[in-house]
Design a protein around this motif. Structure first.
Motif, PDB file in Angstrom:
ATOM      1  N   ARG A  52       0.855  -1.191   0.000  1.00  0.00           N
ATOM      2  CA  ARG A  52       0.000   0.000   0.000  1.00  0.00           C
ATOM      3  C   ARG A  52       0.891   1.241   0.000  1.00  0.00           C
ATOM      4  N   VAL A  54      -0.165   4.532   0.454  1.00  0.00           N
ATOM      5  CA  VAL A  54      -0.595   5.608   1.341  1.00  0.00           C
ATOM      6  C   VAL A  54      -0.885   5.098   2.751  1.00  0.00           C
ATOM      7  N   ASP A  75      -9.185   5.055  -0.825  1.00  0.00           N
ATOM      8  CA  ASP A  75      -7.977   4.285  -1.099  1.00  0.00           C
ATOM      9  C   ASP A  75      -8.288   2.792  -1.172  1.00  0.00           C
ATOM     10  N   CYS A 154      -2.934   8.449  -5.646  1.00  0.00           N
ATOM     11  CA  CYS A 154      -2.333   8.495  -4.306  1.00  0.00           C
ATOM     12  C   CYS A 154      -1.758   9.874  -3.998  1.00  0.00           C
ATOM     13  N   TYR A 157      -4.390  12.309  -2.851  1.00  0.00           N
ATOM     14  CA  TYR A 157      -4.797  12.184  -1.446  1.00  0.00           C
ATOM     15  C   TYR A 157      -3.924  13.075  -0.566  1.00  0.00           C
ATOM     16  N   THR A 167       3.117   8.648   2.477  1.00  0.00           N
ATOM     17  CA  THR A 167       3.341   7.244   2.155  1.00  0.00           C
ATOM     18  C   THR A 167       3.511   6.374   3.395  1.00  0.00           C
TER      19      THR A 167
END
Length: 229
Positions: A52, A54, A75, A154, A157, A167
């Motif tokens: 992932r 984020v 997400d 991403c 966001y 991150t």
């Protein structure tokens, strides 16, 4: 190619997914690579669930839980924030919503942005989609261009929440392992990310460009670290 883009609901049913990966391995006495479709290995399935980009874990100081839930749900679904969701976030966290209009603009122009980033990759690596190239056959190339779409997702966001360090260290660790397992051409992905930055910034007002550039640089830097041992 890049399986962190799988939605949360799909992650929970990976054993039933009939996804095939195009693996490349050299054939003795051949100048080209051989492509063979194979089912997902257990190792890849495990890495998918852990990869992932984020993390919203440290957003509690700037956003109420209701706003964080909106980000997290988007997400998990692998989608861009809608106008309604952006309006909710703006109402819930008005002090951290300065760049909501930028997010709308980038979301609405994502196709153009990805197209320009793709062109930069093809200019830099003209043979990458040819036999023996890292994005051959066409399924691998198509997956790469989809990854660019998700990279920008991403990044938006982070911009929407005004968190340039958006991150997940753990998620990126597993993403690096996944990329290695799938033989993703990292140099091309980094060129693509830089192309996404360039294409995105030129679609923003000059007064916004300096402020949002760090959000792109953050992911570029993190991805560049994948090439180091």
């Amino acid at each position: 190619m890049l399986y962190f883009t799988v939605s949360e609901s799909e992650r929970s049913h990976l054993s039933q997914l009939k996804i095939e990966i195009i693996f490349q391995f050299p054939i003795p006495n051949s100048q080209f690579f051989h492509q063979q479709a194979m089912p997902l290995t257990e190792k890849v399935k495990e890495l998918i669930t852990k990869s992932r980009i984020v993390s919203f874990a440290k957003w509690e100081t700037s956003h109420p839980s209701t706003a964080i839930e909106i980000f997290q749900a988007a997400d998990d679904a692998g989608k861009y924030l809608t106008d309604a969701e952006l309006e909710q976030i703006q109402a819930l966290a008005p002090n951290n919503s300065q760049y909501i209009p930028v997010v709308r603009n980038l979301r609405d122009r994502v196709t153009e942005i990805v197209d320009e980033a793709r062109e930069q990759v093809l200019i830099k690596f003209p043979d990458i989609t040819s036999p023996g190239g890292g994005l051959y056959p066409s399924e691998r190339a198509a997956a790469c261009w989809r990854d660019f779409w998700h990279f920008l997702r991403c990044i938006t966001y982070g911009i929407a929440g005004q968190h340039s360090q958006y991150t997940s260290s753990e998620g990126l660790h597993y993403m690096k392992l996944l990329y290695t397992e799938l033989q993703v051409p990292l140099d091309a992905m980094i060129v693509g990310l830089k192309g996404i930055k360039t294409a995105s910034l030129k679609r923003c007002e000059s007064s916004e460009q300096e402020a949002i550039a760090p959000y792109f640089d953050h992911l570029i830097t993190k991805m560049a670290e994948f090439t180091r041992n």
